[in-house]
Design a protein around this motif. Sequence first.
Motif, mmCIF file in Angstrom:
data_model
loop_
_atom_site.group_PDB
_atom_site.id
_atom_site.type_symbol
_atom_site.label_atom_id
_atom_site.label_comp_id
_atom_site.label_asym_id
_atom_site.label_seq_id
_atom_site.Cartn_x
_atom_site.Cartn_y
_atom_site.Cartn_z
ATOM 1 N N ALA A 35 -13.506 -36.398 30.187
ATOM 2 C CA ALA A 35 -12.373 -37.332 29.704
ATOM 3 C C ALA A 35 -10.690 -36.019 29.878
ATOM 4 C CB ALA A 35 -12.916 -36.701 28.402
ATOM 5 N N LEU A 36 -11.604 -34.832 30.348
ATOM 6 C CA LEU A 36 -10.046 -33.697 30.679
ATOM 7 C C LEU A 36 -9.427 -34.457 31.516
ATOM 8 C CD1 LEU A 36 -11.401 -30.823 30.435
ATOM 9 C CD2 LEU A 36 -10.038 -31.975 29.008
ATOM 10 N N VAL A 37 -10.039 -35.144 32.723
ATOM 11 C CA VAL A 37 -9.288 -36.426 33.426
ATOM 12 C C VAL A 37 -8.756 -37.451 33.501
ATOM 13 C CG1 VAL A 37 -9.731 -36.463 36.072
ATOM 14 C CG2 VAL A 37 -10.664 -34.933 35.587
ATOM 15 N N LEU A 38 -9.444 -38.119 32.622
ATOM 16 C CA LEU A 38 -8.617 -39.377 32.228
ATOM 17 C C LEU A 38 -7.682 -38.867 31.451
ATOM 18 C CD1 LEU A 38 -11.679 -41.754 32.008
ATOM 19 C CD2 LEU A 38 -10.124 -41.567 33.676
ATOM 20 N N GLY A 39 -7.851 -38.681 30.562
ATOM 21 C CA GLY A 39 -7.056 -38.108 29.060
ATOM 22 C C GLY A 39 -5.462 -37.492 30.153
ATOM 23 N N LEU A 40 -5.658 -36.729 31.213
ATOM 24 C CA LEU A 40 -4.050 -36.574 31.387
ATOM 25 C C LEU A 40 -3.471 -37.530 32.856
ATOM 26 C CD1 LEU A 40 -2.117 -34.364 32.783
ATOM 27 C CD2 LEU A 40 -4.101 -33.371 34.046
#
Length: 230
Positions: free
Chosen positions: A41-46
Amino acid sequence: MMYGYAWDLTTPLTYAASILPILLIGLTVTLQAAAAGFALALVLGLAFALLRRSRIKAVALTTAFVVEFLRDTPLLVQLFFLYYVLPDYGITLPAFLTGVIALGLQYSAYTSEVYRGGIEAIPRGQWEAATALNMTRWQTYRDIVIPQMVPRIVPTMGNYLVAMLKETPVLSVVTVLEMLGLANMIGERTFEYLVPLSMVGIIFLLLTLICSAGIHRLEKVLPKAGIPLR
């Protein structure tokens, strides 16, 4: 996997002690799913946050639609789609991986908005100063935006981590044997649900308290003016 265990129903305490090793196995799965899902979620969200700021209008609008779709559809529906619909089109994923992807996709929509808010909170004058100094877009994000953004988004990101942790029991619907799923299986075999479900509730409470304390500690440690990346 549980037929080798002997459960002592003499008293609630002995019953709880006899099922604790099984619940701890489920706890490991729960923590692994939450950690992997949150990292995704952190990677895709960024990525979503940066794409929404693209100068190409089609890219920005498409990304906005994807984010809204992920955010406005239930996690359970997305989970069922990945696990039951994709195999009809030749894509079959393991249950655990399906759960991680579903959690990551769902929460990437939320984290992207957190990132976007953190980026847009940077004063416009600093963007203009970076342009005046002939800094590239990457240098601007690396040296100006991200160091100031991180302390601002930590509390909200921490809240989403806790929320994701509490949503991992949903994965039991696609046969992921996390903690609540194992507690239900124990209840079905012993016809005693109060103790295993109560233990799961207590464990989740302890986990969320630990996560909340860690997040508050991180907030205090991070400098308000921003973190140096180099």
